[in-house]
Scaffold this motif. Structure first.
Motif, short mmCIF file in Angstrom:
data_model
loop_
_atom_site.label_atom_id
_atom_site.label_comp_id
_atom_site.label_asym_id
_atom_site.label_seq_id
_atom_site.Cartn_x
_atom_site.Cartn_y
_atom_site.Cartn_z
N SER A 91 -1.87 10.58 5.37
CA SER A 91 -1.07 10.87 4.18
C SER A 91 -1.95 11.45 3.10
CB SER A 91 -0.39 9.58 3.67
OG SER A 91 -1.37 8.64 3.27
N GLY A 92 -1.33 11.83 2.00
CA GLY A 92 -2.05 12.20 0.80
C GLY A 92 -3.06 13.32 0.96
N ILE A 93 -4.21 13.16 0.33
CA ILE A 93 -5.26 14.17 0.34
C ILE A 93 -5.75 14.43 1.75
CG2 ILE A 93 -7.59 14.74 -0.46
CD1 ILE A 93 -6.96 13.04 -2.98
N GLY A 94 -5.89 13.39 2.56
CA GLY A 94 -6.36 13.56 3.92
C GLY A 94 -5.43 14.40 4.76
N ARG A 95 -4.14 14.14 4.68
CA ARG A 95 -3.18 14.95 5.43
C ARG A 95 -3.21 16.40 4.94
NH1 ARG A 95 2.89 12.99 6.26
NH2 ARG A 95 1.90 11.99 8.07
N ALA A 96 -3.22 16.58 3.63
CA ALA A 96 -3.25 17.94 3.08
C ALA A 96 -4.49 18.68 3.53
CB ALA A 96 -3.18 17.88 1.56
N ALA A 97 -5.64 18.00 3.58
CA ALA A 97 -6.87 18.64 4.03
C ALA A 97 -6.79 18.99 5.51
CB ALA A 97 -8.07 17.74 3.75
N ALA A 98 -6.28 18.06 6.33
CA ALA A 98 -6.14 18.33 7.76
C ALA A 98 -5.26 19.55 8.01
CB ALA A 98 -5.55 17.10 8.47
N LEU A 99 -4.15 19.64 7.30
CA LEU A 99 -3.25 20.78 7.44
C LEU A 99 -3.93 22.08 7.00
CD1 LEU A 99 0.06 19.20 6.10
CD2 LEU A 99 -0.49 19.70 8.48
N ALA A 100 -4.71 22.01 5.92
CA ALA A 100 -5.36 23.20 5.40
C ALA A 100 -6.44 23.71 6.35
CB ALA A 100 -5.94 22.92 4.02
N ALA A 120 -1.00 9.14 11.20
CA ALA A 120 -1.96 10.05 11.81
C ALA A 120 -1.30 10.92 12.87
CB ALA A 120 -3.12 9.26 12.42
N GLN A 121 -0.44 10.31 13.65
CA GLN A 121 0.25 11.06 14.70
C GLN A 121 1.24 12.07 14.11
OE1 GLN A 121 1.70 7.69 16.85
NE2 GLN A 121 -0.28 7.28 17.82
N GLU A 122 1.85 11.73 12.97
CA GLU A 122 2.74 12.68 12.31
C GLU A 122 1.95 13.89 11.79
OE1 GLU A 122 5.96 14.66 10.69
OE2 GLU A 122 5.84 13.11 12.25
N THR A 123 0.77 13.64 11.26
CA THR A 123 -0.08 14.75 10.82
C THR A 123 -0.39 15.67 11.99
OG1 THR A 123 -1.07 13.44 9.04
CG2 THR A 123 -2.31 15.35 9.79
N VAL A 124 -0.71 15.10 13.14
CA VAL A 124 -0.98 15.90 14.33
C VAL A 124 0.25 16.69 14.75
CG1 VAL A 124 -1.52 15.77 16.80
CG2 VAL A 124 -2.88 14.47 15.15
N ARG A 125 1.42 16.05 14.69
CA ARG A 125 2.65 16.75 15.04
C ARG A 125 2.90 17.94 14.12
NH1 ARG A 125 4.53 11.43 16.38
NH2 ARG A 125 5.29 11.08 14.25
N MET A 126 2.62 17.76 12.85
CA MET A 126 2.81 18.85 11.90
C MET A 126 1.89 20.02 12.22
SD MET A 126 3.09 16.50 8.45
CE MET A 126 3.31 17.84 7.29
N ILE A 127 0.66 19.72 12.59
CA ILE A 127 -0.30 20.78 12.92
C ILE A 127 0.07 21.49 14.21
CG2 ILE A 127 -2.70 21.20 13.62
CD1 ILE A 127 -3.51 18.97 11.63
N THR A 128 0.38 20.72 15.22
CA THR A 128 0.68 21.34 16.51
C THR A 128 2.00 22.11 16.46
OG1 THR A 128 1.65 19.25 17.30
CG2 THR A 128 -0.66 19.65 17.82
N ALA A 129 2.95 21.64 15.65
CA ALA A 129 4.21 22.37 15.52
C ALA A 129 4.00 23.75 14.92
CB ALA A 129 5.19 21.57 14.65
N ALA A 130 2.93 23.89 14.12
CA ALA A 130 2.61 25.18 13.51
C ALA A 130 1.67 26.00 14.39
CB ALA A 130 1.98 24.97 12.14
#
Length: 262
Positions: A25-34, A52-62
């Protein structure tokens, strides 16, 4: 998600291996996406599995490449497993973003019990040290690497948090400067952002009748500017890890709408 095109006359940059902690979440998720948006492979680490798994899903979906790693980074075995996975899956570690952290209860020293002190220091100072120590041999072997820490205004001043958080973030500030000096000759840069108040999921379980929260609330309320976004903090992290910041080492970068200048 593909690697962005290179500037005319330059070779495209190869994808890097990036570890981001606190990536649920937060800054970490935003950094991972960036990082993923510019073609890097990201290991998103957090103690919260679903986030953490949702962050991965967001990245892989893109169209990006990411893996989730779940566990308490205050435990050496968790750190060792995370680093081994990044090396095995991505072939090395180019960037480590030590972002995970928790707040204290804004407690003054006389209000801070052992549990609060030990928990905050373990997560906010010891865990980043353990992970940094674990990735350094891989960066040293490669002759290159970037370490970026999420510090805090509390690491620059005495009136932004309680005793435990302030001590931990001052510790991070000192660690960043030491790492910058120790490893600059080996191609490793170390820098830190010092966020001001930012809209994230981090919470403060303070007692409104306690001395610390009452005093800190007055000081912070009188001096801060607007509330920042996680994306604004992430942009600074990504820049510090970029080639554009190749001569930046040992920097403590306030990202705070001028709070540190007050």
């Amino acid at each position: 998600m593909t690697t962005p095109p290179a500037e005319p006359g330059t070779a495209p940059r190869a994808p890097r291996s990036v570890i981001v902690t606190g990536a649920a979440s937060g800054i970490g998720r935003a950094a991972a996406l960036a990082f993923a948006a510019q073609g890097d492979r990201v290991l998103a680490a957090d103690v919260h599995a679903e986030g953490a798994q949702e962050t991965v899903r967001m990245i892989t979906a893109a169209g990006g490449v990411a893996l989730a790693a779940v566990g308490d980074l205050g435990e050496q075995r968790v750190v060792d497993a995370l680093v081994a996975r990044a090396v095995d899956e991505f072939g090395g570690i180019d960037v480590l973003v030590n972002n995970a952290g928790i707040m204290d209860r804004m407690s003054a020293a006389h209000e801070t019990d052992d549990a609060e002190w030990e928990r905050v220091l373990r997560i906010d100072l010891t865990a980043p040290f353990l992970l940094t120590r674990a990735v350094l041999p891989h960066m040293l072997a490669a002759g290159t690497g970037c370490l970026v820490f999420t510090g805090s205004e509390a690491g620059l001043r005495g009136g932004a948090a309680g005793a435990a958080y302030t001590a931990a973030k001052h510790g991070i500030t000192g660690l960043v400067k030491n790492l910058a000096v120790m490893y600059r000759g080996q191609g490793i840069r170390t820098n830190m952002i010092a966020p001001g108040p930012t809209a994230t999921g981090i919470s403060v379980d303070s007692r409104p009748d306690a001395h610390g929260p009452a005093l800190i609330g007055r000081l912070v309320g009188a001096n801060i500017g607007r509330l920042g976004s996680a994306a604004e903090q992430a942009a600074a992290i990504v820049w510090l890890a970029s080639d554009a910041a190749s001569f930046v080492n040992g920097a403590i970068l306030p990202v705070d709408d001028g709070w540190s200048a007050v």
